[in-house]
Design a protein around this motif. Structure first.
Motif, PDB file in Angstrom:
ATOM      1  N   ALA A   1       0.832  -1.197   0.000  1.00  0.00           N
ATOM      2  CA  ALA A   1       0.000   0.000   0.000  1.00  0.00           C
ATOM      3  C   ALA A   1       0.872   1.255   0.000  1.00  0.00           C
ATOM      4  N   ASN A   2       0.291   2.345  -0.390  1.00  0.00           N
ATOM      5  CA  ASN A   2       0.985   3.629  -0.394  1.00  0.00           C
ATOM      6  C   ASN A   2       1.404   3.998   1.033  1.00  0.00           C
ATOM      7  N   ASN A   3       2.704   4.287   1.244  1.00  0.00           N
ATOM      8  CA  ASN A   3       3.150   4.741   2.565  1.00  0.00           C
ATOM      9  C   ASN A   3       4.108   5.919   2.494  1.00  0.00           C
ATOM     10  N   ASP A   4       4.162   6.562   1.328  1.00  0.00           N
ATOM     11  CA  ASP A   4       5.049   7.699   1.134  1.00  0.00           C
ATOM     12  C   ASP A   4       4.412   8.650   0.125  1.00  0.00           C
TER      13      ASP A   4
ATOM     14  N   CYS B   1      -8.855   1.918  -3.733  1.00  0.00           N
ATOM     15  CA  CYS B   1      -8.027   3.099  -3.534  1.00  0.00           C
ATOM     16  C   CYS B   1      -7.120   3.473  -4.704  1.00  0.00           C
ATOM     17  N   VAL B   2      -6.902   2.575  -5.648  1.00  0.00           N
ATOM     18  CA  VAL B   2      -5.910   2.828  -6.693  1.00  0.00           C
ATOM     19  C   VAL B   2      -6.526   2.948  -8.080  1.00  0.00           C
ATOM     20  N   VAL B   3      -7.346   1.974  -8.479  1.00  0.00           N
ATOM     21  CA  VAL B   3      -7.809   1.945  -9.866  1.00  0.00           C
ATOM     22  C   VAL B   3      -8.976   2.905 -10.079  1.00  0.00           C
TER      23      VAL B   3
ATOM     24  N   GLY C   1     -15.888   4.675   5.701  1.00  0.00           N
ATOM     25  CA  GLY C   1     -15.101   3.497   6.006  1.00  0.00           C
ATOM     26  C   GLY C   1     -13.920   3.290   5.078  1.00  0.00           C
ATOM     27  N   ASN C   2     -14.103   3.547   3.773  1.00  0.00           N
ATOM     28  CA  ASN C   2     -13.026   3.279   2.834  1.00  0.00           C
ATOM     29  C   ASN C   2     -11.837   4.198   3.035  1.00  0.00           C
TER      30      ASN C   2
ATOM     31  N   LEU D   1      -5.742   4.856   3.740  1.00  0.00           N
ATOM     32  CA  LEU D   1      -4.609   5.397   4.494  1.00  0.00           C
ATOM     33  C   LEU D   1      -3.904   4.303   5.300  1.00  0.00           C
ATOM     34  N   ALA D   2      -4.229   3.050   5.020  1.00  0.00           N
ATOM     35  CA  ALA D   2      -3.687   1.935   5.807  1.00  0.00           C
ATOM     36  C   ALA D   2      -2.167   1.885   5.728  1.00  0.00           C
TER      37      ALA D   2
END
Length: 272
Positions: free
Chosen positions: A159-162, A205-207, A254-255, A260-261
């Motif tokens: 997942a995105n973390n930066d 979250c991405v597509v 909720g999403n 942001l996970a």
């Protein structure tokens, strides 16, 4: 003598003018039309081990070697695509492996595969899907082609973390008419900086875009088939009933926590 010299200079000047005019016409030539301008954005963060990196690269190489992909390109309305391939990790790590290339014959597809096979793979820290999307948008805006469709293809194992929020980058790309598809790599059980259900994260979250899709890879032997299937689907434009097949994550609710996970997990792990 003077008349001869004057005539020679006149011819030279005419030749220069003709050459300049020809160059101007070439510079003013319209961009090449293609069925799709396709950005292949490939995760090379340290969470991917060397074996996974090799399998991932080989998936793209074998896809561009396949007759099925060659046929999909040839059956397009124009019969050619533009493709670029870059590797990414954190927000400050992107490396363009193959700049924009026109593929319109099996030979050009095979040459693209050959050059991918010869290129060195680099690695980097962190995971910034948002920065990968942003670079994909930039590359599409700089491409000297006129595509019927614009697609960013994201493959990765986390997942995105930066960088900025992935949903912000996704929505800005979508607003420009760019579709984003995902190939989440889920070979290992989620641990440390990984999250569970990466395929759901990619979906929510991405597509984005009409017919956007996610094809997860859960077994090593799936790399080649999954990558080829994804590329053929993008080239052939098979959205299914013209309706988006994904549910976009919302700005609130909720999403939002799910999207942001990666950032939250990174902060928790680093004690921030």
């Amino acid at each position: 003598m003077r008349r001869w010299l004057y005539g020679l200079l006149s011819l030279a000047a005419a030749g220069l003018w003709t050459g300049a005019a020809s160059n101007a016409q070439q510079a003013a030539a319209p961009p090449e039309e293609v069925d799709v301008a396709l950005v292949l954005a490939v995760d090379v963060s340290f969470s991917m081990d060397l074996d996974e990196l090799a399998l991932q690269r080989n998936g793209y190489i074998e896809a561009f070697r396949s007759k099925q992909l060659h046929d999909a390109i040839g059956k397009g309305a124009i019969g050619k695509i533009a493709v670029t391939y870059f590797e990414w990790a954190g927000g400050n790590f992107q490396h363009i492996v193959k700049p924009w290339t026109i593929i319109d014959t099996p030979q050009s597809a095979l040459a693209f595969a050959e050059e991918l096979g010869e290129a060195q793979t680099r690695r980097g820290r962190r995971t910034s899907i948002s920065a990968a999307i942003d670079l994909g948008v930039q590359l599409l805006e700089q491409a000297n082609v006129t595509p019927l469709r614009k697609v960013i293809d994201i493959s990765g194992d986390g997942a995105n973390n930066d960088g900025r929020a992935v949903t912000t980058a996704r929505d800005e790309a979508g607003a420009k008419g760019i579709s984003i598809n995902g190939l989440p790599v889920m070979l290992k059980q989620a641990s440390y900086f990984d999250i569970d259900n990466l395929d759901v994260y990619y979906k929510d979250c991405v597509v984005t875009g009409i017919g956007a899709f996610v094809i997860p890879i859960r077994e090593r032997h799936q790399f080649v088939d999954a990558t080829r299937t994804k590329l053929i689907r993008e080239i052939a434009e098979m959205p299914g009933d013209g309706v988006a097949v994904v549910q976009k994550a919302q700005a609130t609710g909720g999403n939002n926590a799910t999207c942001l996970a990666g950032e939250r997990q990174w902060r928790d792990r680093m004690g921030n």
